[in-house]
Design a protein around this motif. Sequence first.
Motif, PDB file in Angstrom:
ATOM      1  N   ILE A 122       0.753  -1.325   0.069  1.00 21.56           N
ATOM      2  CA  ILE A 122      -0.199  -0.034  -0.174  1.00 21.56           C
ATOM      3  C   ILE A 122       0.858   1.331   0.149  1.00 21.56           C
ATOM      4  O   ILE A 122       0.646   2.135  -0.728  1.00 21.56           O
ATOM      5  CB  ILE A 122      -0.756  -0.077   1.430  1.00 21.56           C
ATOM      6  N   LYS A 123       1.816   1.164   0.851  1.00 22.54           N
ATOM      7  CA  LYS A 123       2.755   2.439   0.747  1.00 22.54           C
ATOM      8  C   LYS A 123       3.621   2.460  -0.325  1.00 22.54           C
ATOM      9  O   LYS A 123       3.905   3.675  -0.701  1.00 22.54           O
ATOM     10  CB  LYS A 123       3.709   2.116   2.064  1.00 22.54           C
ATOM     11  N   GLY A 125       2.263   2.206  -3.171  1.00 21.81           N
ATOM     12  CA  GLY A 125       1.179   2.676  -4.276  1.00 21.81           C
ATOM     13  C   GLY A 125       0.774   1.640  -5.296  1.00 21.81           C
ATOM     14  O   GLY A 125       0.415   1.752  -6.419  1.00 21.81           O
ATOM     15  N   VAL A 127      -1.396  -1.325  -4.577  1.00 22.64           N
ATOM     16  CA  VAL A 127      -2.719  -1.604  -4.157  1.00 22.64           C
ATOM     17  C   VAL A 127      -3.111  -0.521  -3.324  1.00 22.64           C
ATOM     18  O   VAL A 127      -2.545   0.093  -2.266  1.00 22.64           O
ATOM     19  CB  VAL A 127      -2.740  -2.746  -3.313  1.00 22.64           C
ATOM     20  N   PRO A 128      -4.342   0.263  -3.729  1.00 23.78           N
ATOM     21  CA  PRO A 128      -4.923   1.577  -2.956  1.00 23.78           C
ATOM     22  C   PRO A 128      -5.356   1.196  -1.636  1.00 23.78           C
ATOM     23  O   PRO A 128      -5.844   0.049  -1.425  1.00 23.78           O
ATOM     24  CB  PRO A 128      -5.993   1.927  -3.993  1.00 23.78           C
ATOM     25  N   LEU A 129      -5.135   2.109  -0.771  1.00 22.04           N
ATOM     26  CA  LEU A 129      -5.689   1.978   0.688  1.00 22.04           C
ATOM     27  C   LEU A 129      -7.040   1.706   0.869  1.00 22.04           C
ATOM     28  O   LEU A 129      -7.434   0.674   1.567  1.00 22.04           O
ATOM     29  CB  LEU A 129      -5.125   2.984   1.466  1.00 22.04           C
ATOM     30  N   GLU A 130      -7.810   2.593   0.060  1.00 17.05           N
ATOM     31  CA  GLU A 130      -9.403   2.427   0.229  1.00 17.05           C
ATOM     32  C   GLU A 130      -9.861   1.212  -0.277  1.00 17.05           C
ATOM     33  O   GLU A 130     -10.914   0.857   0.111  1.00 17.05           O
ATOM     34  CB  GLU A 130      -9.960   3.753  -0.601  1.00 17.05           C
ATOM     35  N   LEU A 131      -9.122   0.399  -1.124  1.00 16.25           N
ATOM     36  CA  LEU A 131      -9.699  -0.881  -1.470  1.00 16.25           C
ATOM     37  C   LEU A 131      -9.817  -1.800  -0.287  1.00 16.25           C
ATOM     38  O   LEU A 131     -10.574  -2.722  -0.179  1.00 16.25           O
ATOM     39  CB  LEU A 131      -8.876  -1.505  -2.902  1.00 16.25           C
ATOM     40  N   TYR A 337      -5.403  -6.707  -9.438  1.00 19.88           N
ATOM     41  CA  TYR A 337      -4.023  -6.555  -9.004  1.00 19.88           C
ATOM     42  C   TYR A 337      -3.276  -7.734  -8.773  1.00 19.88           C
ATOM     43  O   TYR A 337      -1.975  -7.773  -8.289  1.00 19.88           O
ATOM     44  CB  TYR A 337      -3.959  -5.667  -7.501  1.00 19.88           C
ATOM     45  N   HIS A 359     -12.988  -1.995 -12.759  1.00 16.12           N
ATOM     46  CA  HIS A 359     -13.408  -1.658 -11.137  1.00 16.12           C
ATOM     47  C   HIS A 359     -14.675  -0.512 -11.270  1.00 16.12           C
ATOM     48  O   HIS A 359     -14.410   0.462 -11.931  1.00 16.12           O
ATOM     49  CB  HIS A 359     -12.330  -1.013 -10.367  1.00 16.12           C
ATOM     50  N   ARG A 362     -13.755   2.848  -9.948  1.00 12.80           N
ATOM     51  CA  ARG A 362     -12.820   3.702 -10.607  1.00 12.80           C
ATOM     52  C   ARG A 362     -13.576   4.710 -11.853  1.00 12.80           C
ATOM     53  O   ARG A 362     -14.395   4.184 -12.554  1.00 12.80           O
ATOM     54  CB  ARG A 362     -11.602   3.298 -11.400  1.00 12.80           C
ATOM     55  N   ARG A 412     -18.381   0.255  -5.359  1.00  8.97           N
ATOM     56  CA  ARG A 412     -17.255  -0.588  -4.815  1.00  8.97           C
ATOM     57  C   ARG A 412     -17.653  -1.969  -4.600  1.00  8.97           C
ATOM     58  O   ARG A 412     -16.654  -2.813  -4.988  1.00  8.97           O
ATOM     59  CB  ARG A 412     -17.003  -0.093  -3.346  1.00  8.97           C
TER      60      ARG A 412
END
Length: 490
Positions: A122-123, A125, A127-131, A337, A359, A362, A412
């Motif tokens: 996640i850090k 970048g 895989v997005p955190l919000e997912l 991903y 998705h 998006r 989502r």
Amino acid sequence: MKTNSSNPTFESYNRDPKLYDEIFDENNNVRDTYNTLFNLYSVHSAKDFARLNDKAKASFFNQGITFQVYGDHEIKEKIFPFDLFPRIIDGEEWEHIEKGVLQRSKALNEFLRDLYHDKRIIKDGIVPLELISSSVNYLDQMNGFDPPGGIYNHISGTDLIKHSDGKYYVLEDNIRCPSGVSYVICNRTALKRALFGVFNHYQAHSVTDYAENLLEILESVKPKGVDVPNCVVITPGIYNSAYYEHSYLAKAMGVELVEGRDLFVENDFVYMKTINGPEKVDVIYRRIDDQFIDPLEFKPDSALGVPGLMAAYKKGHVCLVNAPGTGVADDKAIYTYMPEIIKYYLNEEPILNNVPTYHCSRPDELKYILENIKELVIKPVDEAGGYGISIGNKLTDEEVEEVRNTVKVSPRKYIAQPIMSLSVHPTYIEETESFEPRHVDLRTFTLLGSDKSFVLKGGLTRVALRKGNLIVNSSQGGGSKDTWVLKNNK
């Protein structure tokens, strides 16, 4: 298109040139892998197959090989539909599949370890955190915890299809409570009983070694300080759709099948009630969803779980298989991903193809989806069993509008994929008493332990029994075939 077959059983078989037929090639000739089997089946008449089909159904009924279908007002118990014509996968083709599903399982395990610890992916970048934060299957209770043996997804079920290009594609990864392996073994037994001696003409791998390998995997993740672990299978009970499988696997492994009421926690250790007094339990193969396993941590009204089970787990006194919280990784939104996840953790190129996936969360992809529903399959990210799926070219204009509105309300919750051309396989149809092409997929079963891995050589080939249907799940009227993986003669 008629096939070049002198076999009277297949004289009415129509091959669709737009689809990949697993038995007949583009020139309508029988593929080399199937030649011997095809000739063996030619000695049977349509009446023979009707009789053999009844014999197979009786075998399943007598063994209690059933599944539950949940309706609006009732639960129906059905015999698992079984087809008499097996699917054959040659050794070279299987090697590719096996390496691919093992790669995915290992990458998913690393992904889960990272999500519940450093969250590097996640850090960085990828895989997005919000997912992750929006996933109902992400469990805060697992943060910072190391499961015994370092394994999260001990048991994985990977669903694959063969597309019209002849290549395999992964449809989805199942690592919460993947089911169906008992039917793999029972299909083999049923086919042997119905067509005795047919296996003498092929060298196919056995599928009866799954239970012993599963038990080894369970024992390999025993808690520290335990020499000979006591393993059990926990089930929600007889009304669960996969109860037959739960009881079958417990019996095959020689371990106890228990319900939540059979266990209790004392001083953060788990015990089983027996006529000889309490007996400590070390490893639990759970077939209960996360939210029901411990009423003190999750749903307080759950009567299926064991109060205090998570506390015992967090203390390292018991191992839960699969680990709670694995569902965050088989969320269909994460599926997109997987190529990046494999590269990130294993530094390898993906062996198996992903189906192109959009998705709905998006904005640019949502716009495309809403404008092209007729050409897409819309799937909820957290459903199983084929429920909630909308196949665009099967929908009326009113249904398309309904799907469009549903997706816009909760983007989502949905993904979209192109309508893939699942391969077809000759399948015996009772109504016509003949073989007709039907769409199939393949679920493989992978086991990961602290010191070993195993892929069952022969997965569950599921069949969409309704003509033209692409949904193969038993809950949606699907059946299954025996799957032969041939030994390499190198």
